[in-house]
Design a protein around this motif. Sequence first.
Motif, PDB file in Angstrom:
ATOM      1  N   ILE A  45       0.838  -1.199   0.000  1.00  0.00           N
ATOM      2  CA  ILE A  45       0.000   0.000   0.000  1.00  0.00           C
ATOM      3  C   ILE A  45       0.873   1.250   0.000  1.00  0.00           C
ATOM      4  O   ILE A  45       0.619   2.215  -0.751  1.00  0.00           O
ATOM      5  N   ILE A  46       1.930   1.263   0.794  1.00  0.00           N
ATOM      6  CA  ILE A  46       2.830   2.411   0.841  1.00  0.00           C
ATOM      7  C   ILE A  46       3.513   2.621  -0.505  1.00  0.00           C
ATOM      8  O   ILE A  46       3.652   3.751  -0.994  1.00  0.00           O
ATOM      9  N   ALA A  47       3.921   1.530  -1.158  1.00  0.00           N
ATOM     10  CA  ALA A  47       4.582   1.639  -2.461  1.00  0.00           C
ATOM     11  C   ALA A  47       3.634   2.219  -3.506  1.00  0.00           C
ATOM     12  O   ALA A  47       4.031   3.050  -4.334  1.00  0.00           O
ATOM     13  N   LEU A  48       2.348   1.805  -3.464  1.00  0.00           N
ATOM     14  CA  LEU A  48       1.364   2.319  -4.420  1.00  0.00           C
ATOM     15  C   LEU A  48       1.149   3.817  -4.212  1.00  0.00           C
ATOM     16  O   LEU A  48       1.100   4.598  -5.175  1.00  0.00           O
ATOM     17  N   VAL A  49       1.024   4.226  -2.949  1.00  0.00           N
ATOM     18  CA  VAL A  49       0.827   5.652  -2.648  1.00  0.00           C
ATOM     19  C   VAL A  49       2.019   6.471  -3.108  1.00  0.00           C
ATOM     20  O   VAL A  49       1.875   7.559  -3.688  1.00  0.00           O
ATOM     21  N   LEU A  50       3.227   5.971  -2.880  1.00  0.00           N
ATOM     22  CA  LEU A  50       4.420   6.696  -3.302  1.00  0.00           C
ATOM     23  C   LEU A  50       4.502   6.816  -4.825  1.00  0.00           C
ATOM     24  O   LEU A  50       4.935   7.844  -5.351  1.00  0.00           O
ATOM     25  N   SER A  51       4.075   5.766  -5.537  1.00  0.00           N
ATOM     26  CA  SER A  51       4.095   5.817  -7.007  1.00  0.00           C
ATOM     27  C   SER A  51       3.138   6.886  -7.526  1.00  0.00           C
ATOM     28  O   SER A  51       3.469   7.665  -8.429  1.00  0.00           O
ATOM     29  N   ILE A  52       1.923   6.920  -6.956  1.00  0.00           N
ATOM     30  CA  ILE A  52       0.949   7.936  -7.364  1.00  0.00           C
ATOM     31  C   ILE A  52       1.465   9.332  -7.049  1.00  0.00           C
ATOM     32  O   ILE A  52       1.347  10.265  -7.854  1.00  0.00           O
ATOM     33  N   ALA A  53       2.060   9.492  -5.881  1.00  0.00           N
ATOM     34  CA  ALA A  53       2.581  10.794  -5.483  1.00  0.00           C
ATOM     35  C   ALA A  53       3.714  11.249  -6.395  1.00  0.00           C
ATOM     36  O   ALA A  53       3.909  12.437  -6.634  1.00  0.00           O
ATOM     37  N   ALA A  54       4.465  10.299  -6.960  1.00  0.00           N
ATOM     38  CA  ALA A  54       5.577  10.659  -7.831  1.00  0.00           C
ATOM     39  C   ALA A  54       5.100  11.133  -9.198  1.00  0.00           C
ATOM     40  O   ALA A  54       5.670  12.045  -9.795  1.00  0.00           O
ATOM     41  N   PHE A  55       4.033  10.518  -9.722  1.00  0.00           N
ATOM     42  CA  PHE A  55       3.554  10.870 -11.048  1.00  0.00           C
ATOM     43  C   PHE A  55       2.546  12.015 -11.048  1.00  0.00           C
ATOM     44  O   PHE A  55       2.356  12.678 -12.068  1.00  0.00           O
ATOM     45  N   LEU A  56       1.887  12.263  -9.930  1.00  0.00           N
ATOM     46  CA  LEU A  56       0.849  13.292  -9.879  1.00  0.00           C
ATOM     47  C   LEU A  56       1.375  14.678 -10.229  1.00  0.00           C
ATOM     48  O   LEU A  56       0.754  15.399 -11.020  1.00  0.00           O
ATOM     49  N   PRO A  57       2.517  15.110  -9.710  1.00  0.00           N
ATOM     50  CA  PRO A  57       3.022  16.445 -10.100  1.00  0.00           C
ATOM     51  C   PRO A  57       3.284  16.567 -11.596  1.00  0.00           C
ATOM     52  O   PRO A  57       3.065  17.616 -12.195  1.00  0.00           O
ATOM     53  N   ILE A  58       3.752  15.474 -12.228  1.00  0.00           N
ATOM     54  CA  ILE A  58       4.026  15.506 -13.670  1.00  0.00           C
ATOM     55  C   ILE A  58       2.740  15.743 -14.438  1.00  0.00           C
ATOM     56  O   ILE A  58       2.678  16.538 -15.385  1.00  0.00           O
TER      57      ILE A  58
END
Length: 242
Positions: free
Chosen positions: A52-65
Amino acid sequence: MSELQETPPAARAGSAGSAGPNVPAAPDQPPVKPVLSAGAAKRANASVIGMIIALVLSIAAFLPIVLMNPSPKTDGYRPNINVSAVARNAAGVAGFTPAAPETGDTFRANYARWESGAGSGVPTWEVGYLTPKDSFIALVQARQSNPTWLLQQVKSAPVTGTRSAGGRDWELRDTGKGEKSMVLADAGGTTVILTGSAQLDEFTLLAAAVVKSLEGTSGAAGGASPGSSADATGSPSPAPSP
C-alpha cells in the motif's frame, strides 16, 4: 480345589485385538484450524502495508508531472492561409480572377491552391474552409467545366432543388448520405461549386460571400453583372480534384 479354566489363546488374541486397530473410530472431530504465530502474522501484515505504501508513493511521484502538463486548451494547429494573396498569385495562370471572398473569423481556410487539371483536364481554383460548426465545405471554381467533370465534383448527386443565396439561385444537389453541393453555373464566366457535409445554413452563408465577391470583382472590372464578368470568385473550401 476347583480347576482354573484357562482362556484360549485365540480368545485372548481376539479380546486384545478389539482394543487395537480394529476398534471403531471415534466420532468425527472438527478440523483443526492452523494458528499463525505472532511473528508470522506480523510479517504478513507488514507485506500488505508495504504494498500500500509503495502504491501511494508511485501515485505521489507521477501526480506532479500530470498536473504540470495540463491538456492543451487550443483547437490544435491552424494554418494561416492568406486566400487573397494566393488568389492574386494564381490569377496570372487562371485566366479569371480566383474567388477570395471575405469570411472574417467565421470560416477558417485550411488550404488555397491552383490545380492545373492534369488528371481531370479542367484547371481549378480550390479553397477549403472549416465552418463555425466544425464541418467542412470545399470550393472549386473553373472556367472550362463540362458535365462529366461537374458530376465528379458533386459525387454524382442528383439535383434536389434550388437555394437562394446572395440574391442568386444556386442548384442544390444531395447524395442523401450527408454530402451535398451547391452549384452556381453562371459565376462571372466560371462555375463555382461548394461541396461538403456542413449544414445548409452554413452553405448559404458561404454562397452569399461568393456572390458578394463576384459582384465586387465585376464592379472593379467596369460594373458588369456577375454573370457577364470575366472575373470569378470562389468561397470557402473546394471539392477535392478527382
